[in-house]
Design a protein around this motif. Sequence first.
Motif, PDB file in Angstrom:
ATOM      1  N   ILE A   1       0.842  -1.205   0.000  1.00 43.61           N
ATOM      2  CA  ILE A   1       0.000   0.000   0.000  1.00 43.61           C
ATOM      3  C   ILE A   1       0.876   1.253   0.000  1.00 43.61           C
ATOM      4  N   LYS A   2       1.909   1.236   0.815  1.00 45.00           N
ATOM      5  CA  LYS A   2       2.835   2.376   0.883  1.00 45.00           C
ATOM      6  C   LYS A   2       3.581   2.545  -0.436  1.00 45.00           C
ATOM      7  N   LYS A   3       4.034   1.436  -1.012  1.00 41.14           N
ATOM      8  CA  LYS A   3       4.789   1.477  -2.265  1.00 41.14           C
ATOM      9  C   LYS A   3       3.957   2.083  -3.395  1.00 41.14           C
ATOM     10  N   LEU A   4       2.656   1.800  -3.401  1.00 41.82           N
ATOM     11  CA  LEU A   4       1.765   2.291  -4.451  1.00 41.82           C
ATOM     12  C   LEU A   4       1.143   3.644  -4.103  1.00 41.82           C
ATOM     13  N   ASN A   5       1.573   4.232  -2.983  1.00 46.44           N
ATOM     14  CA  ASN A   5       1.056   5.539  -2.528  1.00 46.44           C
ATOM     15  C   ASN A   5      -0.463   5.527  -2.360  1.00 46.44           C
ATOM     16  N   LEU A   6      -0.952   4.473  -1.713  1.00 41.35           N
ATOM     17  CA  LEU A   6      -2.395   4.332  -1.525  1.00 41.35           C
ATOM     18  C   LEU A   6      -2.801   4.412  -0.055  1.00 41.35           C
ATOM     19  N   GLU A   7      -1.921   4.976   0.782  1.00 40.99           N
ATOM     20  CA  GLU A   7      -2.206   5.006   2.233  1.00 40.99           C
ATOM     21  C   GLU A   7      -3.511   5.719   2.565  1.00 40.99           C
ATOM     22  N   SER A   8      -3.889   6.720   1.790  1.00 44.44           N
ATOM     23  CA  SER A   8      -5.112   7.472   2.081  1.00 44.44           C
ATOM     24  C   SER A   8      -6.357   6.807   1.502  1.00 44.44           C
ATOM     25  N   LYS A   9      -6.161   5.725   0.720  1.00 45.07           N
ATOM     26  CA  LYS A   9      -7.295   5.123   0.019  1.00 45.07           C
ATOM     27  C   LYS A   9      -7.535   3.661   0.380  1.00 45.07           C
ATOM     28  N   VAL A  10      -6.502   2.984   0.872  1.00 43.14           N
ATOM     29  CA  VAL A  10      -6.627   1.561   1.208  1.00 43.14           C
ATOM     30  C   VAL A  10      -6.293   1.370   2.682  1.00 43.14           C
ATOM     31  N   GLN A  11      -7.169   0.686   3.395  1.00 45.20           N
ATOM     32  CA  GLN A  11      -6.981   0.480   4.831  1.00 45.20           C
ATOM     33  C   GLN A  11      -7.150  -1.000   5.150  1.00 45.20           C
ATOM     34  N   VAL A  12      -6.256  -1.526   5.984  1.00 45.92           N
ATOM     35  CA  VAL A  12      -6.337  -2.913   6.439  1.00 45.92           C
ATOM     36  C   VAL A  12      -6.783  -2.906   7.896  1.00 45.92           C
ATOM     37  N   LEU A  13      -7.914  -3.521   8.164  1.00 42.97           N
ATOM     38  CA  LEU A  13      -8.512  -3.520   9.500  1.00 42.97           C
ATOM     39  C   LEU A  13      -8.319  -4.879  10.149  1.00 42.97           C
ATOM     40  N   GLN A  14      -7.608  -4.902  11.268  1.00 43.39           N
ATOM     41  CA  GLN A  14      -7.378  -6.147  11.998  1.00 43.39           C
ATOM     42  C   GLN A  14      -8.329  -6.267  13.179  1.00 43.39           C
ATOM     43  N   ASN A  15      -8.363  -7.463  13.760  1.00 39.88           N
ATOM     44  CA  ASN A  15      -9.103  -7.726  15.004  1.00 39.88           C
ATOM     45  C   ASN A  15     -10.577  -7.335  14.907  1.00 39.88           C
ATOM     46  N   GLN A  16     -11.207  -7.701  13.806  1.00 41.20           N
ATOM     47  CA  GLN A  16     -12.624  -7.405  13.625  1.00 41.20           C
ATOM     48  C   GLN A  16     -13.484  -8.579  14.099  1.00 41.20           C
ATOM     49  N   SER A  17     -14.459  -8.291  14.944  1.00 43.49           N
ATOM     50  CA  SER A  17     -15.372  -9.333  15.411  1.00 43.49           C
ATOM     51  C   SER A  17     -16.375  -9.672  14.305  1.00 43.49           C
ATOM     52  N   ARG A  18     -17.111 -10.731  14.514  1.00 39.41           N
ATOM     53  CA  ARG A  18     -18.132 -11.127  13.533  1.00 39.41           C
ATOM     54  C   ARG A  18     -19.165 -10.005  13.346  1.00 39.41           C
ATOM     55  N   ALA A  19     -19.550  -9.372  14.441  1.00 43.75           N
ATOM     56  CA  ALA A  19     -20.512  -8.278  14.350  1.00 43.75           C
ATOM     57  C   ALA A  19     -19.916  -7.082  13.611  1.00 43.75           C
ATOM     58  N   GLN A  20     -18.643  -6.808  13.835  1.00 44.77           N
ATOM     59  CA  GLN A  20     -17.992  -5.704  13.131  1.00 44.77           C
ATOM     60  C   GLN A  20     -17.876  -5.981  11.635  1.00 44.77           C
ATOM     61  N   ILE A  21     -17.615  -7.251  11.275  1.00 45.63           N
ATOM     62  CA  ILE A  21     -17.586  -7.631   9.863  1.00 45.63           C
ATOM     63  C   ILE A  21     -18.952  -7.392   9.231  1.00 45.63           C
ATOM     64  N   ARG A  22     -19.995  -7.804   9.919  1.00 46.19           N
ATOM     65  CA  ARG A  22     -21.347  -7.564   9.398  1.00 46.19           C
ATOM     66  C   ARG A  22     -21.604  -6.076   9.226  1.00 46.19           C
ATOM     67  N   ASP A  23     -21.192  -5.268  10.201  1.00 49.01           N
ATOM     68  CA  ASP A  23     -21.410  -3.822  10.107  1.00 49.01           C
ATOM     69  C   ASP A  23     -20.661  -3.232   8.910  1.00 49.01           C
ATOM     70  N   LEU A  24     -19.436  -3.711   8.665  1.00 48.79           N
ATOM     71  CA  LEU A  24     -18.675  -3.246   7.507  1.00 48.79           C
ATOM     72  C   LEU A  24     -19.399  -3.597   6.212  1.00 48.79           C
ATOM     73  N   MET A  25     -19.942  -4.805   6.150  1.00 49.48           N
ATOM     74  CA  MET A  25     -20.693  -5.222   4.961  1.00 49.48           C
ATOM     75  C   MET A  25     -21.944  -4.361   4.763  1.00 49.48           C
ATOM     76  N   GLN A  26     -22.592  -4.027   5.856  1.00 49.84           N
ATOM     77  CA  GLN A  26     -23.813  -3.230   5.754  1.00 49.84           C
ATOM     78  C   GLN A  26     -23.544  -1.796   5.297  1.00 49.84           C
ATOM     79  N   GLN A  27     -22.333  -1.296   5.568  1.00 47.96           N
ATOM     80  CA  GLN A  27     -22.021   0.089   5.224  1.00 47.96           C
ATOM     81  C   GLN A  27     -21.229   0.223   3.920  1.00 47.96           C
ATOM     82  N   ALA A  28     -20.689  -0.874   3.402  1.00 46.55           N
ATOM     83  CA  ALA A  28     -19.912  -0.820   2.158  1.00 46.55           C
ATOM     84  C   ALA A  28     -20.839  -0.730   0.951  1.00 46.55           C
ATOM     85  N   ASP A  29     -20.249  -0.515  -0.217  1.00 46.73           N
ATOM     86  CA  ASP A  29     -21.023  -0.411  -1.459  1.00 46.73           C
ATOM     87  C   ASP A  29     -20.858  -1.630  -2.353  1.00 46.73           C
ATOM     88  N   SER A  30     -19.693  -2.281  -2.309  1.00 45.48           N
ATOM     89  CA  SER A  30     -19.450  -3.501  -3.080  1.00 45.48           C
ATOM     90  C   SER A  30     -18.478  -4.385  -2.306  1.00 45.48           C
TER      91      SER A  30
END
Length: 220
Positions: free
Chosen positions: A136-165
């Motif tokens: 991500i750093k090499k491609l200069n995408l720090e402001s556009k790509v984020q890696v989220l760790q330690n997500q619970s099952r409920a947090q994964i569902r919430d991410l799916m509900q708020q995403a577009d694709s």
Amino acid sequence: ALWLKQKYQIPYLVTEHSSRFVEKAVSPLKLKIAQKVFSHSNANIAVSKDFRDFLQKQFKTEFFYIPNLVNTDFFTPSLSKKESKEYVFLNVGFLVKDKRQDILIQAFGQVFGEQENVRLLIAGDGPDYPDLLNLIKKLNLESKVQVLQNQSRAQIRDLMQQADSFVLSSPYETFGVVLIEALSCGLPVVSVRYGGPSTIVQNEKIGLLCDFQVESLAQS
């Protein structure tokens, strides 16, 4: 299970999920054991049509197709989706080489690297986390790509509900449970076609299938 059947005449069945058979990553000894187990079971089940066909050809034994399930009481479309000017792509999976989030990041950078209001979120844990951050750093995408760790099952569902694709970049999935979870949350999906995804994504109303290449994923 085989031992119990032979000793006590207790029947057993097998549901096979491992993509390591397709990847030819199973040792000859384990293949021999698997052959014996499959041959003596009362039924063998595979979780996608492609995987069923592969296993039948590999082991010369009948397999039935029964897909995985999704809890539609838990994975539901959001009733209060946040209004945002950003378009968010989401990927969920272990951060390992087999999931190939690296080609997803490259494809995203090709298409949206210079475009505002588009983001990619990758949710998961695994040993490839540092490598993905470096890419991500090499491609200069720090402001556009984020890696989220330690997500619970409920947090994964919430991410799916708020995403577009939702995007799945694995070269092969025996099924692809995250696809039906995302679809259950109302998300259109983009996925590499091989294995389970070709069984799940039946038409362009729910998603797109592509080849396992950066260019093909980017075009999709």
